[in-house]
Design an enzyme around this catalytic site. Structure first.
Site, PDB file in Angstrom:
ATOM      1  N   PHE A  35     -10.108  -1.268  -0.082  1.00 42.41           N
ATOM      2  CA  PHE A  35     -10.969  -2.069   0.763  1.00 42.41           C
ATOM      3  C   PHE A  35     -10.112  -2.924   1.294  1.00 42.41           C
ATOM      4  O   PHE A  35      -9.157  -2.948   1.678  1.00 42.41           O
ATOM      5  CB  PHE A  35     -11.776  -2.359  -0.870  1.00 42.41           C
ATOM      6  N   SER A  64      -3.700   2.299   2.930  1.00 42.74           N
ATOM      7  CA  SER A  64      -3.231   2.285   1.722  1.00 42.74           C
ATOM      8  C   SER A  64      -4.439   2.784   1.270  1.00 42.74           C
ATOM      9  O   SER A  64      -4.007   3.747   0.284  1.00 42.74           O
ATOM     10  CB  SER A  64      -4.640   0.944   1.400  1.00 42.74           C
ATOM     11  N   GLY A 156      -0.986  -2.485  -0.477  1.00 46.42           N
ATOM     12  CA  GLY A 156      -2.317  -1.507  -0.402  1.00 46.42           C
ATOM     13  C   GLY A 156      -2.870  -2.595  -1.369  1.00 46.42           C
ATOM     14  O   GLY A 156      -3.031  -2.742  -2.430  1.00 46.42           O
ATOM     15  N   LYS A 157      -4.091  -2.630  -0.108  1.00 41.12           N
ATOM     16  CA  LYS A 157      -5.763  -3.109  -0.750  1.00 41.12           C
ATOM     17  C   LYS A 157      -6.400  -2.317  -2.057  1.00 41.12           C
ATOM     18  O   LYS A 157      -7.173  -1.008  -1.274  1.00 41.12           O
ATOM     19  CB  LYS A 157      -6.150  -3.744  -0.103  1.00 41.12           C
ATOM     20  N   ILE A 158      -5.550  -1.771  -3.443  1.00 41.80           N
ATOM     21  CA  ILE A 158      -6.622  -0.073  -4.118  1.00 41.80           C
ATOM     22  C   ILE A 158      -6.573  -1.098  -4.889  1.00 41.80           C
ATOM     23  O   ILE A 158      -6.786  -1.941  -5.934  1.00 41.80           O
ATOM     24  CB  ILE A 158      -4.473   0.564  -4.412  1.00 41.80           C
TER      25      ILE A 158
END
Ligand SMILES: Cc1ncc(COP(=O)(O)O)c(C=O)c1O
Length: 329
Positions: A35, A64, A156-158
């Site tokens: 996100f 990501s 990353g925005k996981i």
């Protein structure tokens, strides 16, 4: 919280109530999604919001996704276009926040990353402060450690890794603090629960390097540039020990959500004199001018929502020249 009116979902803008997923959705069950959070800042003089660094946010969003082996149909420019259409339809006349999500949408059982189909959703809503005490937050060193690159990539925005952030945030708040400082597995400072971390010692700003299990923050990059280029303050990216916090002059959280938060106490110990320090104060002022589009040198970071400001300026110039030509043939 009021719900958005619209969502970008399955390739088009639909009423928010039509953007549904089933309870078996892979991303919901296994956290297999990525996100992004982007802010839009209202500029009263120009009567429109400016979205801050959207293409840079979407580049990280796509990176990501790449970490999860996810291929999305839109590139950074396409995602920016879809997001701008959505924000325009919401018709904001205030600060806002855009949440973009790409997730494996299959309704199926079986934990994996292969043979799955991604879906992209974007919503936007009015938004104010994320942390109330932006000028003086009390932080604590969390008992939780930051996820490791070899567990869930922290850069990353996981989606799934935000359980780590949530554990740290709730522990801190339930203990009476405003925010957590999370150490990585090596015991070095990583970041806040949803923000990068900066510390000031002897006139130098220190921040953990991107190899210390931090999110590669867009705000972090922005403030490093502003500190060096505008405020003339040296910034060193290196690992930070826990005890350095206790002897520092200032510390800050920086991120899209938190913006620039001055940390004035850590574990009941005052930072410096216990009030917002000069570097945090100067950086906050500069940052808010930049994100609201008030600094021409940084306008390329600010995407105007309702009119293309450059085009408008060009049209105004041409009109002025035409009027001058008529008045003075
Ligand atoms: C864990 C984490 N670290 C740092 C940040 C700051 O990143 P950015 O400045 O790109 O918003 C965020 C998001 O806001 C985050 O969730």
């Amino acid at each position: 919280m009021a719900l958005p009116r619209y969502a970008f979902f399955q390739g088009r803008v639909v009423p928010y109530s039509e953007a549904h997923v089933g309870v078996l959705t892979h991303g919901l069950n296994y956290g297999t999604g990525v996100f992004s959070g982007i802010r839009g800042y209202w500029n009263d003089d120009e009567q429109q919001p400016f979205v801050f660094r959207p293409e840079d946010h979407y580049k990280r969003f796509l990176e990501s996704a790449q970490m999860l082996g996810m291929t999305l149909p839109l590139d950074a420019r396409g995602l920016t276009g879809a997001m701008m259409d959505l924000v325009r339809q919401e018709g904001f006349r205030e600060d806002c926040y855009v949440r973009s999500l790409a997730f494996y949408a299959d309704e199926t059982v079986g934990v994996r990353l292969h043979d799955l189909t991604p879906e992209t959703a974007i919503v936007a809503l009015p938004y104010g402060r994320y942390i109330d005490k932006e000028e003086g937050a009390h932080a604590t060193i969390s008992s939780w450690r930051r996820v490791d690159d070899n567990a869930i990539p922290a850069r990353g925005k996981i989606v799934g890794s935000y359980v780590n952030s949530a554990l740290a945030k709730t522990e801190a708040m339930r203990s009476g603090f405003d925010e957590a400082i999370v150490l990585n597995g090596d015991g070095h400072v990583a970041e806040g629960s949803a923000a990068n971390f900066l510390l000031v010692r002897n006139g130098v700003v220190l921040t953990p390097p991107i190899t210390d299990n931090i999110l590669e923050g867009i705000t972090r990059r922005t403030v490093i540039d502003l500190l060096r280029d505008e405020l003339g303050i040296p910034v060193v990216e290196r690992s930070i020990d826990r005890s350095e916090i206790y002897v520092a002059d200032e510390a800050m959280f920086v991120g899209t959500g938190v913006q620039i938060v001055a940390i004035t106490r850590v574990d009941h110990r005052p930072m410096g004199n216990g009030r917002i320090g000069p570097i945090a104060a100067a950086l906050r002022k500069l940052y808010f001018d930049v994100v609201r589009g008030r600094r021409p040198e940084y306008r390329h970071w600010c995407a105007p929502v309702y009119t293309n400001a450059e085009e408008t300026a060009g049209r105004n110039r041409e009109e002025a020249q035409r009027a001058a030509a008529v008045a003075h043939p």
